[in-house]
Design an enzyme around this catalytic site. Structure first.
Site, PDB file in Angstrom:
ATOM      1  N   ASP A 223       0.853  -1.198   0.000  1.00 14.98           N
ATOM      2  CA  ASP A 223       0.000   0.000   0.000  1.00 14.98           C
ATOM      3  C   ASP A 223       0.890   1.249   0.000  1.00 14.98           C
ATOM      4  OD1 ASP A 223       0.682  -1.149   2.497  1.00 14.98           O
ATOM      5  OD2 ASP A 223      -0.982  -0.202   3.521  1.00 14.98           O
TER       6      ASP A 223
ATOM      7  N   GLU B  14      12.149   0.696   7.651  1.00 19.23           N
ATOM      8  CA  GLU B  14      11.204  -0.222   6.998  1.00 19.23           C
ATOM      9  C   GLU B  14      11.483  -0.367   5.508  1.00 19.23           C
ATOM     10  OE1 GLU B  14       7.170   1.102   6.712  1.00 19.23           O
ATOM     11  OE2 GLU B  14       7.753   3.174   6.356  1.00 19.23           O
TER      12      GLU B  14
END
Length: 583
Positions: A321, A514
Site C-alpha cells: 500500500d 522499513e
C-alpha cells in the site's frame, strides 16, 4: 442485530461484485474507531499530523458516554464543532496512544545466540548483536484492561506478548511477522514465536482469518497469507508436533477464508482456472488514513467513492500500500484515485497459497491423515496448473499479475514476479535459469544498493526508488534454492549489496528502517502516506537471515560494482573456480 444486517449485505455484494452505487458496510461496528460523525469531524479537522494517531487512542470512559457527549456538542454547533473545542473534547475523553501497551523483554532472549559465531566479518558480527538486542526494544505486552474493557480500545486483545514492526506501528502486523519470526528463531527465541503464532491462531478462531494488524479498524482485511509458513518455520526449529496437531484445523480454516472470500475464476482458451485476489468489499475511508481517503474521493463522482475506498482497502490487504501494481491498466495509472487492486490476480498471493497448500499436505501426512493430505496435494496441483496457464510467460521467463478486466498480463517489473521461485511453486526445472535471464534483461542486477520495488516512479512507497527487505528475500532465496551455481552466486551478490546498504545506513543513523531509497546510494526510503519508520521488525529479520546464510562470506567493506549482464560471467568465474578448487 446490525452485525447480521451487514453480513447479509456482504453476501449480496459478494454475489454482485462492486458496483458504483452500492453502500458497503463499514470496516467495523465501532462508531468511534471505524465510522460515524465523531470519526469524521476529528479526522477532517486534522488535529494530528498522522490520522492513525487518533484511532489508536484509548477511551477514558465507556463509548456510549463518549458518543452521547459528542452528539450533544455537535448538535450545539450545527454539526461543525470548532477546532479548539474538538481538541478539548478529545483530550478529555481519550488517552494518549500507546497507553494500552507496555514494554516487554522476552523471557527467552539471551546474550549470544549461536548464529553470531557464523559471521566472519567482525563489524557485521557486532552489528548482528545490536540487531539481536533490538528484539527487547520491539517487544510489547497488552495491559489487562484491554481484556476487561475491550470496548474502550481500538487494539484487538492478544493473550501473548509479541514483537512489533516499530515506529508508528505499535501493534502486530500479519505478514511482517513472518520475517520477524525468522529472525527470532535465529535468535533462539522459539517461545516468543510460539506465543505470536498462538495469537494469530486465536484470531482465526474468532474472526475466521488473520486481520491486517492488531486494530479493530483492520478487521475486515487480511494480509498476504503466511500463517502456514510461520507454523512450518516454528516446526523446523522445534519439532513441536503436538502444537501442529492442536492447530492444524485452524490453519485449514484460514485457507478456507481465502477460498470462500477471495477466489476468482479466469477463463482462458475454453478453460476455467480458479485463482485468488485481494478484495475487501467494505466501505468508507480507511480510519487510519481517513482524511487522505476522503480528500482523494472528493476528486471522483459521488457514485464512485465507495468503490475507491474498497479498492484502497484491498491495496492495504496486499501489503503493497500503495504501488503502480494496483494502478496499471486503469483510466488514470498515475493517480491513486485510479486504484483497481481487486481487478488483478497477483503472482505473490497465489504463490503464497500454493506454498501453503503444499505445507498443509505435508502437515497432514505427518499427522497420519492421508485423505486431507491428498486434498491439499490436489489443490496445489490445480493452482500450479492455473499459475502456469494464467500468470507464467514463457517468452519473458517470469510470472506476471493478470488483469481481469483487460484480460492480459501486466509485464512491468516487480520482485513479486519471481515469488513462485521462492515458494517452490513451479514444475519446470529450468525456471531458475529463465528467472536469472529475466533479471538480467530487466537490468535489475545493475542496481547496486538493492532490488527496486518497481521501475515506476509514482511517489507511492511500493515503487521506485524504494527497496523493501521482504522483496529482497523473495528474489535472493528464490535464486539461492536453485541448483544452478550461477543463480546461487547472483543470490549471494544481491545479499551482499543489501547487507551493505543496511549496514551503511545503520552506521550513519544508528537505526534500521522499513524501506530504503536505492537511487543514490542507500538512504532511508520515502514516498507514500507517512514518514519512513524506524525499528524495524522485518528489516532486522531479513538481515539476520542473510547473515546466517552467508555469514562466512559477507563483508562490511566498499560497495560492490553493479552486476551488468555482460560482465556477470566475469563476476562469477572467481567464485566458481574457488568453489571447484576447495572441493
Amino acid at each position: 442485530m446490525p452485525g447480521r444486517t451487514w453480513k447479509l449485505c456482504l453476501l449480496l455484494l459478494l454475489g454482485l461484485g462492486l458496483g458504483s452505487q452500492e453502500a458497503l458496510p463499514p470496516p467495523c461496528e465501532s462508531e468511534i474507531y471505524c465510522h460515524g460523525e465523531l470519526l469524521h469531524q476529528v479526522q477532517m479537522a486534522k488535529l494530528y499530523q498522522d490520522d492513525k494517531q487518533f484511532v489508536d487512542m484509548p477511551l477514558s470512559i465507556a463509548p456510549e458516554q463518549v458518543l452521547q457527549t459528542f452528539t450533544e456538542l455537535s448538535r450545539d454547533h450545527n454539526h461543525s464543532i470548532p477546532r479548539e473545542q474538538l481538541q478539548a473534547f478529545v483530550q478529555e475523553h481519550f488517552q494518549a496512544k500507546g497507553q494500552e501497551l507496555q514494554p516487554w523483554t522476552p523471557a527467552d532472549w539471551k546474550d549470544s545466540p549461536q548464529f553470531l559465531q557464523k559471521i566472519s566479518d567482525a563489524k557485521l558480527r557486532v552489528w548482528a548483536g545490536q540487531l539481536h538486542q533490538l528484539w527487547k526494544k520491539l517487544g510489547k505486552k497488552m495491559k489487562p484492561e484491554v481484556l476487561s474493557h475491550p470496548e474502550r480500545f481500538s487494539l484487538i486483545y492478544s493473550e501473548h506478548p509479541f514483537i512489533v514492526p516499530g515506529g508508528r506501528f505499535v501493534e502486530f502486523y500479519y505478514w511482517d511477522s513472518y520475517w520477524v519470526m525468522e529472525g527470532l528463531l535465529l535468535s533462539e527465541m522459539a517461545e516468543t514465536v510460539k506465543g505470536m503464532l498462538q495469537n494469530f491462531l486465536d484470531l482465526v478462531k474468532t474472526y475466521g482469518h488473520v486481520p491486517n494488524g492488531g486494530r479493530v479498524y483492520y478487521l475486515q482485511r487480511s494480509q498476504p497469507p503466511l500463517l502456514t509458513l510461520m507454523m512450518d518455520c516454528y516446526l523446523t526449529h522445534t519439532n513441536d508436533t503436538t502444537f501442529l496437531q492442536e492447530n492444524i484445523e485452524t490453519l485449514a480454516l484460514e485457507l478456507d477464508f481465502w477460498t470462500k472470500n477471495r477466489t476468482v475464476s479466469v477463463s482462458l482458451e475454453g478453460k476455467n482456472y480458479l485463482l485468488n485476489r485481494y478484495y475487501v468489499p467494505y466501505g468508507g475511508p480507511r480510519p487510519e488514513s481517513y482524511s487522505k481517503d476522503t480528500e482523494l474521493a472528493d476528486t471522483l463522482p459521488e457514485g464512485d467513492r465507495e468503490a475507491l475506498w474498497a479498492e484502497l482497502k484491498a491495496g492495504a490487504e496486499s501489503g503493497w500500500d500503495f504501488s503502480s501494481r494496483w494502478l496499471i491498466g486503469g483510466p488514470n495509472p498515475n493517480s491513486l484515485s485510479g486504484i483497481r487492486t481487486s481487478k488483478l490476480v497477483p503472482v505473490d498471493l497465489n504463490a503464497f497459497l500454493c506454498q501453503a497448500e503444499e505445507l498443509m499436505s505435508k502437515f497432514y501426512s505427518r499427522l497420519g491423515n492421508d485423505s486431507q493430505a491428498t486434498k491439499y496435494r490436489t489443490l496445489r496441483a490445480q493452482r500450479l496448473a492455473a499459475l502456469n496457464a494464467v500468470l507464467w510467460d514463457e517468452e519473458t521467463g517470469a510470472w506476471f499479475d493478470y488483469d481481469l478486466e483487460n484480460k492480459k498480463k501486466n509485464q512491468d517489473f516487480y520482485p513479486s514476479n519471481l515469488t513462485p521461485l521462492w515458494a517452490g511453486c513451479f514444475s519446470d526445472p529450468g525456471v531458475a535459469d529463465k528467472a536469472l535471464k529475466y533479471l538480467e534483461d530487466s537490468r535489475i542486477l545493475t542496481y547496486q544498493y538493492g532490488i527496486p520495488t518497481s521501475l515506476q516512479k509514482t511517489g507511492q512507497q511500493w515503487d521506485f526508488p524504494n527497496a523493501w527487505a521482504p522483496l529482497q528475500d523473495l528474489v535472493i532465496r528464490g535464486l539461492a534454492k536453485a541448483p544452478l551455481p550461477r543463480a546461487q552466486e547472483v543470490a549471494f551478490q544481491l545479499a551482499q549489496n543489501w547487507i551493505r546498504t543496511n549496514f551503511d545506513v545503520y552506521s550513519q543513523k544508528s537505526a534500521m528502517y522499513e524501506k530504503y531509497d536505492i537511487s543514490n546510494g542507500g538512504q532511508p526510503g520515502g514516498g507514500g502516506e507517512y514518514e519512513v519508520q524506524e525499528g524495524f521488525g522485518w528489516t532486522n529479520g531479513v538481515v539476520l537471515m542473510l547473515l546466517d546464510r552467508y555469514g562466512d562470506r559477507l563483508t562490511s567493506g566498499a560497495q560492490l560494482a553493479f552486476l551488468d549482464p555482460h560482465c556477470l560471467a566475469a563476476t562469477l568465474l572467481p567464485s566458481l573456480l574457488f568453489s571447484l578448487l576447495s572441493r
